[in-house]
Design a protein around this motif. Sequence first.
Motif, PDB file in Angstrom:
ATOM      1  N   LEU A  40       3.183   3.619   1.997  1.00  0.00           N
ATOM      2  CA  LEU A  40       3.979   2.762   2.395  1.00  0.00           C
ATOM      3  C   LEU A  40       3.504   2.821   3.836  1.00  0.00           C
ATOM      4  O   LEU A  40       3.889   1.511   4.740  1.00  0.00           O
ATOM      5  CB  LEU A  40       5.790   2.642   1.865  1.00  0.00           C
ATOM      6  N   ALA A  41       4.111   3.458   4.356  1.00  0.00           N
ATOM      7  CA  ALA A  41       3.657   3.374   6.063  1.00  0.00           C
ATOM      8  C   ALA A  41       2.381   3.064   6.827  1.00  0.00           C
ATOM      9  O   ALA A  41       2.289   2.629   7.667  1.00  0.00           O
ATOM     10  CB  ALA A  41       4.090   5.167   7.099  1.00  0.00           C
ATOM     11  N   THR A  44       1.809  -0.047   5.379  1.00  0.00           N
ATOM     12  CA  THR A  44       2.242  -1.228   6.675  1.00  0.00           C
ATOM     13  C   THR A  44       1.858  -1.675   8.188  1.00  0.00           C
ATOM     14  O   THR A  44       1.406  -2.412   8.515  1.00  0.00           O
ATOM     15  CB  THR A  44       3.357  -1.151   7.286  1.00  0.00           C
ATOM     16  N   VAL A  45       1.559  -0.726   8.178  1.00  0.00           N
ATOM     17  CA  VAL A  45       1.106  -0.437   9.962  1.00  0.00           C
ATOM     18  C   VAL A  45      -0.655  -1.177  10.399  1.00  0.00           C
ATOM     19  O   VAL A  45      -0.763  -1.489  10.447  1.00  0.00           O
ATOM     20  CB  VAL A  45       0.875   1.052  10.484  1.00  0.00           C
ATOM     21  N   TYR A  47      -1.778  -2.905   7.495  1.00  0.00           N
ATOM     22  CA  TYR A  47      -1.219  -4.590   7.409  1.00  0.00           C
ATOM     23  C   TYR A  47      -0.620  -5.364   9.017  1.00  0.00           C
ATOM     24  O   TYR A  47      -1.394  -6.487   9.079  1.00  0.00           O
ATOM     25  CB  TYR A  47      -0.484  -5.306   6.543  1.00  0.00           C
ATOM     26  N   GLY A  48       0.301  -4.700   9.679  1.00  0.00           N
ATOM     27  CA  GLY A  48       0.571  -5.348  10.462  1.00  0.00           C
ATOM     28  C   GLY A  48      -0.693  -5.602  11.968  1.00  0.00           C
ATOM     29  O   GLY A  48      -0.584  -6.300  12.862  1.00  0.00           O
TER      30      GLY A  48
END
Length: 105
Positions: A40-41, A44-45, A47-48
């Motif tokens: 997940l981390a 998220t990184v 994707y951002g």
Amino acid sequence: MKPRPVPNVRGTFPARAPERSVPRAKLTAVRGGSWRWPALAMFTVGYGANQFVPLLVVYRSTLSLSDAQATAVFGVYALGLIPGLVAGGRASDAHGRRTLMIVFA
């Protein structure tokens, strides 16, 4: 089928190096959901980090930027991204990828 030894310049066969027994790494299955939080981390990184360019159109319309200004904003992004990738690559080689992922995620 093993390859046949090749003679060296003198016409003799070179001495055979002793075989080393290299222990294989033990592969262990990831149990439970311990992989989910790092995944997940990373998602998220990643994707951002990849949303800047598609959002540039939104920034342009919201902030009323001209073509030149939007290009300048992208240039600043690229100028910051390239040294960041180089420094991040060197840091991950020196300290390990896992350590950097834990620190910066």
